[in-house]
Scaffold this active site. Structure first.
Site, mmCIF file in Angstrom:
data_model
loop_
_atom_site.group_PDB
_atom_site.id
_atom_site.type_symbol
_atom_site.label_atom_id
_atom_site.label_comp_id
_atom_site.label_asym_id
_atom_site.label_seq_id
_atom_site.Cartn_x
_atom_site.Cartn_y
_atom_site.Cartn_z
ATOM 1 N N GLY A 36 0.844 -1.209 0.000
ATOM 2 C CA GLY A 36 0.000 0.000 0.000
ATOM 3 C C GLY A 36 0.871 1.248 0.000
ATOM 4 N N VAL A 49 18.057 8.123 -3.853
ATOM 5 C CA VAL A 49 18.736 8.479 -5.113
ATOM 6 C C VAL A 49 19.827 9.525 -4.843
ATOM 7 C CG1 VAL A 49 18.404 9.584 -7.370
ATOM 8 C CG2 VAL A 49 16.741 7.899 -6.553
ATOM 9 N N ARG A 97 1.089 -5.193 -5.113
ATOM 10 C CA ARG A 97 1.183 -6.331 -4.187
ATOM 11 C C ARG A 97 1.367 -7.549 -5.087
ATOM 12 N NH1 ARG A 97 -0.688 -4.191 0.780
ATOM 13 N NH2 ARG A 97 -2.382 -2.690 0.593
ATOM 14 N N SER A 98 2.525 -8.210 -4.960
ATOM 15 C CA SER A 98 2.872 -9.250 -5.934
ATOM 16 C C SER A 98 2.661 -10.667 -5.416
ATOM 17 C CB SER A 98 4.338 -9.077 -6.350
ATOM 18 O OG SER A 98 4.725 -10.127 -7.183
ATOM 19 N N GLY A 127 5.719 -2.105 3.708
ATOM 20 C CA GLY A 127 5.310 -2.598 5.024
ATOM 21 C C GLY A 127 5.774 -4.023 5.277
ATOM 22 N N ASP A 128 5.084 -4.745 6.157
ATOM 23 C CA ASP A 128 5.595 -6.069 6.558
ATOM 24 C C ASP A 128 5.607 -7.087 5.415
ATOM 25 O OD1 ASP A 128 2.870 -6.140 6.579
ATOM 26 O OD2 ASP A 128 2.671 -7.119 8.530
ATOM 27 N N THR A 151 4.178 2.810 5.389
ATOM 28 C CA THR A 151 2.774 2.397 5.465
ATOM 29 C C THR A 151 2.067 3.356 6.412
ATOM 30 O OG1 THR A 151 1.255 0.765 6.420
ATOM 31 C CG2 THR A 151 3.505 0.615 7.158
ATOM 32 N N ILE A 152 0.811 3.688 6.085
ATOM 33 C CA ILE A 152 0.118 4.643 6.961
ATOM 34 C C ILE A 152 -0.275 4.019 8.297
ATOM 35 C CG2 ILE A 152 -0.756 6.020 5.029
ATOM 36 C CD1 ILE A 152 -3.564 4.801 5.711
ATOM 37 N N ASP A 153 -0.294 2.673 8.341
ATOM 38 C CA ASP A 153 -0.825 1.994 9.538
ATOM 39 C C ASP A 153 0.069 2.090 10.779
ATOM 40 O OD1 ASP A 153 -2.881 1.249 7.925
ATOM 41 O OD2 ASP A 153 -2.375 -0.872 7.825
ATOM 42 N N ASP A 155 2.250 -0.005 11.687
ATOM 43 C CA ASP A 155 2.188 -1.312 12.337
ATOM 44 C C ASP A 155 3.490 -2.096 12.239
ATOM 45 O OD1 ASP A 155 2.036 -1.672 9.632
ATOM 46 O OD2 ASP A 155 0.375 -3.072 9.645
ATOM 47 N N ARG A 188 -26.617 14.286 15.097
ATOM 48 C CA ARG A 188 -26.450 12.897 14.650
ATOM 49 C C ARG A 188 -25.281 12.201 15.340
ATOM 50 N NH1 ARG A 188 -27.582 13.948 8.242
ATOM 51 N NH2 ARG A 188 -29.769 13.363 8.327
ATOM 52 N N ARG A 197 -5.667 -2.294 9.820
ATOM 53 C CA ARG A 197 -6.138 -3.679 9.810
ATOM 54 C C ARG A 197 -5.820 -4.397 11.111
ATOM 55 N NH1 ARG A 197 -3.541 -5.463 4.308
ATOM 56 N NH2 ARG A 197 -1.928 -4.323 5.402
ATOM 57 N N GLU A 213 -16.219 10.317 20.957
ATOM 58 C CA GLU A 213 -16.812 9.818 22.207
ATOM 59 C C GLU A 213 -16.260 8.427 22.524
ATOM 60 O OE1 GLU A 213 -18.765 12.217 20.565
ATOM 61 O OE2 GLU A 213 -18.076 13.109 22.435
ATOM 62 N N LYS A 239 -24.810 15.831 25.591
ATOM 63 C CA LYS A 239 -24.275 15.848 24.216
ATOM 64 C C LYS A 239 -25.393 15.588 23.217
ATOM 65 C CE LYS A 239 -19.564 14.558 25.258
ATOM 66 N NZ LYS A 239 -18.524 13.564 25.173
ATOM 67 N N GLU A 248 -10.585 -0.224 10.959
ATOM 68 C CA GLU A 248 -11.173 -1.262 10.101
ATOM 69 C C GLU A 248 -10.988 -2.675 10.669
ATOM 70 O OE1 GLU A 248 -9.266 -1.577 6.245
ATOM 71 O OE2 GLU A 248 -7.361 -0.948 7.108
HETATM 72 O O1 F6P Z 1 -1.477 -1.399 4.708
HETATM 73 C C1 F6P Z 1 -2.039 -0.174 4.509
HETATM 74 C C2 F6P Z 1 -3.503 -0.274 4.201
HETATM 75 O O2 F6P Z 1 -3.885 1.034 3.898
HETATM 76 C C3 F6P Z 1 -4.413 -0.886 5.282
HETATM 77 O O3 F6P Z 1 -4.742 -0.030 6.328
HETATM 78 C C4 F6P Z 1 -5.607 -1.316 4.492
HETATM 79 O O4 F6P Z 1 -6.274 -2.358 5.130
HETATM 80 C C5 F6P Z 1 -4.995 -1.788 3.227
HETATM 81 O O5 F6P Z 1 -3.777 -1.086 3.060
HETATM 82 C C6 F6P Z 1 -5.851 -1.601 1.996
HETATM 83 O O6 F6P Z 1 -5.198 -2.192 0.942
HETATM 84 P P1 F6P Z 1 -5.577 -2.144 -0.596
HETATM 85 O O7 F6P Z 1 -4.736 -1.094 -1.210
HETATM 86 O O8 F6P Z 1 -5.215 -3.470 -1.101
HETATM 87 O O9 F6P Z 1 -7.029 -1.816 -0.692
#
Ligand code: F6P
Length: 349
Positions: A36, A49, A97-98, A127-128, A151-153, A155, A188, A197, A213, A239, A248
Site C-alpha cells: 500500500g 537516489v 502487491r505481488s 510494510g511487513d 505504510t500509513i498503519d 504497524d 447525529r 487492519r 466519544e 451531548k 477497520e
Molecule cells: O497497509 C495499509 C492499508 O492502507 C491498510 O490499512 C488497508 O487495510 C490496506 O492497506 C488496503 O489495501 P488495498 O490497497 O489493497 O485496498
C-alpha cells in the site's frame, strides 16, 4: 580552536567517505516501493537516489515493486531525476502487491534481472509484506537488502513512526472535523471508519484529536453493551451529537454498517450515519514530519548498505535513526500506547 574543529570535521567526513569507497562492494543500488502506498514514499526515493549520487554510486529506480523487479522494469536515476517530488503523495515508482514474488521461480527471475543489470543491493520501501519478501530474497540469494518502513498503519516494530502515518493522521483529523460540523447541525451520531487492519494507531490518535466519544480498535474489544452504555451516558450528560472512530480491524465483531444497525435498534434519540474514509487516507502531500523522516531514512539506508550491513530496516527510535533486523521488524508487535487509551476515556467524560 574553531579552525581545528572544522579541519577535524572535514577530515573525519573525508575518511568516512574513503572507508565507503574502499569497501567498494556496492556500486549500484536499486530502490522500489511496494504494498500500500503512503505519503512520504516519494521523499524516501528522492533521498535514496540523492544519497547514492552523494557517494558516487549508481541508483536504479525499480517500477511496480516486486513486479517490476521480476520484469526488469528499471531506470537509472540521478539527483535531478527526483526533483520536485518531495511534496508529492503516492509513489512515482508505482506500487503493487505481488503474488508472483511469493514463488521461488519469481524470486529467481528477480535475481537474474538484478545480476544482468549489475545491481548489488536493494532498498525496499513498504510494510511487513514487503519486508517478508526482502528477507526471504536475502536468505535465498545472499543479496544485500535494506528496508524503509512505508505504510500509513504504523504497524511495524522497530520504529516509532512509519512513513505516511503522520500525514494520514492529519488527513483523518481534517475529515473528522468536517463530519463533526454536519453531525452537530443535525444532532447525529456518526461512525467513522479509518484504516488500520491490525493495529489501532490511526484510530486512537485521530479519535483523541478529533474529540471522539468512543474509539474502537483491534487491540481492545469494548463490547457492544459498553458501547451503547457509553453513548447513552454521553447523551444524558447533554451531548447532542457524537463521533465514534472505528479502526477497520476492530474486534467488536460487527462491521461498521452492522454497528449502525445495532445502535439504531438499541438506542433511541440518535439519527445514526456511517462514513468510511477509505483510501483518501493514503493520499495527499506528505507532512513536514514525513518528509524529514523519509529524508533521514533514505540516507541511513544507503549509508548502512555501504557499511556492509544487510537484512535490516531503518527506523526512528528516540529520535535517532536505528537499525532493526528485518525478521524482528516483521515478527515484533507495534504496540499502542496504553496511556492514550486512558486519555481517550477521560476526554469522553
Ligand atoms: O497497509 C495499509 C492499508 O492502507 C491498510 O490499512 C488497508 O487495510 C490496506 O492497506 C488496503 O489495501 P488495498 O490497497 O489493497 O485496498
Amino acid at each position: 580552536m574553531t579552525y581545528v574543529i572544522e579541519i577535524w570535521f572535514l577530515f573525519s567526513n573525508f575518511t568516512s567517505k574513503i572507508k565507503y569507497y574502499m569497501s567498494g562492494k556496492i556500486k549500484k543500488i536499486g530502490v522500489f516501493t511496494s504494498g500500500g502506498d503512503s505519503p512520504g514514499m516519494n521523499a524516501a526515493v528522492r533521498s535514496v537516489v540523492r544519497a547514492c549520487a552523494y557517494h558516487n554510486i549508481e541508483c536504479y529506480g525499480i517500477y511496480r515493486g516486486y513486479e517490476g523487479l521480476m520484469d526488469g522494469d528499471f531506470e537509472l536515476m540521478d539527483a535531478r531525476s527526483v526533483k520536485g517530488i518531495i511534496n508529492k503523495g503516492g509513489t512515482i515508482l508505482k506500487s503493487a502487491r505481488s503474488q508472483r514474488f511469493r514463488t521461488k521461480e519469481g524470486r529467481q527471475q528477480a535475481y537474474e534481472q538484478l545480476k544482468a543489470n549489475h545491481i548489488d543491493a536493494l532498498v525496499a520501501v513498504g510494510g511487513d509484506g514487503t519486508f517478508t519478501g526482502a528477507m526471504i530474497f536475502n536468505e535465498e540469494f545472499n543479496f544485500p537488502v535494506m528496508g524503509i518502513p512505508g505504510t500509513i498503519d504504523n504497524d511495524i516494530f522497530g520504529t516509532s513512526h512509519t512513513l505516511g502515518f503522520d500525514t494520514a493522521q492529519n488527513t483523518v483529523v481534517e475529515a473528522i472535523d468536517k463530519i463533526r460540523d454536519t453531525a452537530s447541525s443535525h444532532n447525529r451520531l456518526f461512525f467513522i471508519e479509518v484504516m488500520g487492519r491490525d493495529v489501532g494507531h490511526i484510530a486512537l490518535n485521530t479519535g483523541i484529536a478529533g474529540g471522539a466519544e468512543e474509539i474502537l480498535i483491534p487491540e481492545e474489544d469494548l463490547g457492544l453493551e459498553r458501547l451503547v452504555e457509553s453513548l447513552r451516558r454521553s447523551k444524558k450528560s447533554g451531548k447532542t451529537s457524537s463521533i465514534v472512530v472505528v479502526a477497520e480491524g476492530d474486534k467488536i465483531g460487527k462491521n461498521i454498517f452492522e454497528l449502525k444497525e445495532y445502535v439504531d435498534e438499541n438506542m433511541e434519540g440518535y439519527d445514526v450515519r456511517v462514513s468510511v474514509l477509505g483510501h483518501m487516507q493514503r493520499g495527499g502531500a506528505p507532512s513536514c514530519f514525513d518528509r524529514v523522516l523519509a529524508s533521514r531514512m533514505g540516507v541511513k539506508a544507503v549509508d548502512s548498505l555501504l557499511e556492509g550491513k544487510t537484512n535490516y530496516m531503518v527506523g526512528l527510535i528516540n529520535n535517532k535513526m536505528e537499525l532493526t533486523p528485518l525478521d524482528n521488524a516483521i515478527k515484533g508487535k507495534s504496540k499502542i500506547n496504553l496511556e492514550l487509551l486512558r486519555v481517550s476515556d477521560i476526554m469522553s467524560t
